[in-house]
Design a protein around this motif. Structure first.
Motif, PDB file in Angstrom:
ATOM      1  N   THR A  69      14.749  -7.245   5.817  1.00 42.43           N
ATOM      2  CA  THR A  69      14.875  -7.846   4.488  1.00 42.43           C
ATOM      3  C   THR A  69      13.541  -8.321   3.912  1.00 42.43           C
ATOM      4  N   GLY A  70      12.564  -8.607   4.762  1.00 43.20           N
ATOM      5  CA  GLY A  70      11.273  -9.051   4.244  1.00 43.20           C
ATOM      6  C   GLY A  70      10.323  -7.930   3.900  1.00 43.20           C
ATOM      7  N   ALA A  71      10.626  -6.714   4.361  1.00 46.46           N
ATOM      8  CA  ALA A  71       9.706  -5.588   4.192  1.00 46.46           C
ATOM      9  C   ALA A  71       9.375  -5.260   2.736  1.00 46.46           C
ATOM     10  N   PRO A  72      10.344  -5.280   1.805  1.00 48.60           N
ATOM     11  CA  PRO A  72       9.990  -4.956   0.413  1.00 48.60           C
ATOM     12  C   PRO A  72       8.881  -5.825  -0.154  1.00 48.60           C
ATOM     13  N   TYR A  73       8.845  -7.090   0.238  1.00 49.61           N
ATOM     14  CA  TYR A  73       7.800  -7.971  -0.271  1.00 49.61           C
ATOM     15  C   TYR A  73       6.424  -7.592   0.276  1.00 49.61           C
ATOM     16  N   PHE A  74       6.361  -7.120   1.518  1.00 53.77           N
ATOM     17  CA  PHE A  74       5.093  -6.634   2.053  1.00 53.77           C
ATOM     18  C   PHE A  74       4.610  -5.409   1.273  1.00 53.77           C
ATOM     19  N   PHE A  75       5.535  -4.511   0.954  1.00 52.41           N
ATOM     20  CA  PHE A  75       5.167  -3.332   0.164  1.00 52.41           C
ATOM     21  C   PHE A  75       4.683  -3.745  -1.222  1.00 52.41           C
ATOM     22  N   GLY A  76       5.361  -4.717  -1.823  1.00 53.18           N
ATOM     23  CA  GLY A  76       4.924  -5.212  -3.131  1.00 53.18           C
ATOM     24  C   GLY A  76       3.550  -5.835  -3.061  1.00 53.18           C
ATOM     25  N   SER A  77       3.292  -6.614  -2.022  1.00 52.81           N
ATOM     26  CA  SER A  77       1.983  -7.242  -1.839  1.00 52.81           C
ATOM     27  C   SER A  77       0.886  -6.198  -1.692  1.00 52.81           C
ATOM     28  N   ALA A  78       1.169  -5.156  -0.914  1.00 54.24           N
ATOM     29  CA  ALA A  78       0.178  -4.097  -0.720  1.00 54.24           C
ATOM     30  C   ALA A  78      -0.135  -3.371  -2.027  1.00 54.24           C
ATOM     31  N   ALA A  79       0.895  -3.111  -2.826  1.00 58.14           N
ATOM     32  CA  ALA A  79       0.681  -2.431  -4.103  1.00 58.14           C
ATOM     33  C   ALA A  79      -0.168  -3.277  -5.044  1.00 58.14           C
ATOM     34  N   VAL A  80       0.085  -4.582  -5.081  1.00 55.53           N
ATOM     35  CA  VAL A  80      -0.689  -5.477  -5.943  1.00 55.53           C
ATOM     36  C   VAL A  80      -2.147  -5.533  -5.499  1.00 55.53           C
ATOM     37  N   LEU A  81      -2.390  -5.541  -4.190  1.00 60.38           N
ATOM     38  CA  LEU A  81      -3.774  -5.513  -3.694  1.00 60.38           C
ATOM     39  C   LEU A  81      -4.459  -4.204  -4.070  1.00 60.38           C
ATOM     40  N   LEU A  82      -3.729  -3.097  -4.055  1.00 57.02           N
ATOM     41  CA  LEU A  82      -4.303  -1.820  -4.498  1.00 57.02           C
ATOM     42  C   LEU A  82      -4.678  -1.884  -5.977  1.00 57.02           C
ATOM     43  N   SER A  83      -3.921  -2.637  -6.751  1.00 55.18           N
ATOM     44  CA  SER A  83      -4.252  -2.818  -8.162  1.00 55.18           C
ATOM     45  C   SER A  83      -5.609  -3.493  -8.310  1.00 55.18           C
ATOM     46  N   VAL A  84      -5.885  -4.470  -7.441  1.00 55.43           N
ATOM     47  CA  VAL A  84      -7.197  -5.133  -7.446  1.00 55.43           C
ATOM     48  C   VAL A  84      -8.298  -4.125  -7.130  1.00 55.43           C
ATOM     49  N   VAL A  85      -8.048  -3.247  -6.167  1.00 56.79           N
ATOM     50  CA  VAL A  85      -9.037  -2.230  -5.795  1.00 56.79           C
ATOM     51  C   VAL A  85      -9.322  -1.301  -6.977  1.00 56.79           C
ATOM     52  N   VAL A  86      -8.263  -0.901  -7.684  1.00 52.50           N
ATOM     53  CA  VAL A  86      -8.432  -0.020  -8.847  1.00 52.50           C
ATOM     54  C   VAL A  86      -9.293  -0.690  -9.910  1.00 52.50           C
TER      55      VAL A  86
END
Length: 428
Positions: free
Chosen positions: A380-397
């Protein structure tokens, strides 16, 4: 209006056209939040898994995002007012049909039609408010984001009230509210494609069909679009998935009557926070740090919060606090991303709005699919980890495209690529 007059103009002193569209925009954004509290109820009463229920967001956002690329083409030919009205009619029709549905598959299909109307309305509303508002683009965007915040805040509360009666209630509620928005546009905007302070003016020349696609060649729009796509993935992980762990945590606490009304209160608090920082927080932060740095700081904060939510997913109090606090960050990001998109190039605003919005909504469409599958297969916590990773990729972009975004902080010198585009493709 010169810059001095624009600076002195109050955000509240706007033409009637602006207030009419802003009112309809509030109702349109209420339609998004109305559905959120009833996702668990739809899942239970229609024998659908959480993953299937969240597809209500996916079909809606995929069609919304895809059609955003064509809204400027349509509105430049039939007029902004007509485009807004067609969008509202489609939302009324398909939201009512969703209320009459007998299966989750039917609702998913009708939500796609709803997304078509939403695309026509939202993109046109943003560009016309920016074009018609007094006080410059910044004040217009804050007004638009305030409408978004008010709509998102009140939508879940009304959805909870109607959802407490039946899961069908919020769909019929949306149809009624959008019908009111339709009447407001018709009455308050008697003008058509031309003339008058209170009419919604279109582009001086018809916009070509491929203009929004060609706009992706602009480095600033491309960078912002990709960054916003990744951000919206995290945004809709929170919005579409959170009702399920919140309700599950309530059940573990023995709170049996939490239901749609409880979720409505949670997301009402979230929406209020979105509204507050959209209007007040974003201007303060961008004045001190500039738009690019404001985006980076806020995105990092959101990524951290989403990661924390992954660990607090079973805590009733913890997950609710995180959802509400997230609204403070999302309000800043919504406003700053939108301001940046409008200022990133010298393209016509309908083109910039359609291109940016089309790309970013795709991220929101993918999020529920990922959330549903990873929550079932990993935890149940995994979706939030995926969301966090995507947001960090946004910072990289944003970091990679830092120079391409100089214009959003007031540096209007163009890169060689932008100059070449201006010479060869500026008439798109």
């Amino acid at each position: 209006m010169n810059d001095e007059e624009g600076a002195e103009a109050s955000i509240l002193r706007q033409p009637r056209a602006v207030w009419a569209v802003a009112f309809a925009a509030v109702i349109a954004f209420m339609g998004i939040g109305l559905v959120d509290p009833i996702l668990p109820a739809i899942s239970a009463e229609l024998n659908a898994s959480p993953a299937e229920s969240m597809l209500l967001f996916t079909s809606y956002l995929f069609i919304t995002g895809g059609m955003m690329f064509f809204t400027s083409f349509v509105s430049s030919r039939i007029g902004a007012k007509t485009t807004l009205l067609i969008g509202l009619v489609l939302i009324v029709a398909f939201s009512a049909l969703a209320g009459f549905s007998g299966s989750v598959d039917q609702i998913i299909g009708f939500r796609a039609g709803w997304g078509l109307g939403n695309a026509l309305f939202i993109s046109t509303a943003l560009s016309t408010i920016v074009g018609a508002a007094s006080g410059g683009a910044d004040k217009a965007i804050i007004l638009y984001e305030a409408a978004l915040g008010v709509g998102i805040a009140t939508g879940p509360l009304l959805g909870g009230l109607l959802g407490g009666i039946s899961w069908r209630g919020p769909f019929f509620g949306t149809a009624v509210l959008m019908a009111i928005g339709f009447i407001a546009i018709v009455i308050l905007l008697p003008g058509g494609k031309s003339g008058g302070e209170n009419s919604l003016k279109t582009s001086p020349e018809p916009i070509r069909l491929g203009a929004t696609f060609r706009a992706l060649a602009r480095p600033g729009i491309c960078v912002l679009g990709i960054a916003a796509l990744l951000y919206n993935f995290g945004f809709f992980i929170l919005l579409a998935y959170s009702p399920f762990p919140v309700e599950a945590a309530a059940a573990k606490m023995g709170i049996e009557d939490f239901g749609a009304m409880g979720l409505g209160y949670v997301f009402f608090g979230w929406g209020i926070c979105v509204a507050i920082t959209s209007v007040f927080g974003a201007p303060i932060l961008t004045k001190r740090m500039g738009r690019r740095r404001s985006l980076v700081v806020s995105l990092v904060a959101l990524a951290v919060l989403l990661a924390v939510m992954a660990f607090l997913v079973d805590s009733f109090v913890g997950i609710i606090i995180c959802v509400i606090v997230a609204g403070l960050i999302l309000g800043v990001l919504n406003t700053v991303f939108t301001e940046s998109a409008m200022e990133a190039t010298d393209l016509p605003r309908p083109v910039a709005s359609g291109t940016y919005s089309g790309v970013r909504f795709i991220g929101g469409a993918v999020a529920p699919i990922v959330a549903g599958s990873v929550s079932e297969s990993i935890g149940t916590g995994a979706p939030y980890f995926f969301g966090s990773a995507a947001v960090l990729l946004s910072v990289v972009v944003i970091a990679i495209g830092w120079r391409a975004l100089r214009r959003v902080d007031g540096h209007i010198d163009e890169s060689p690529v932008d100059e070449a585009y201006a010479l060869t493709g500026g008439d798109a």
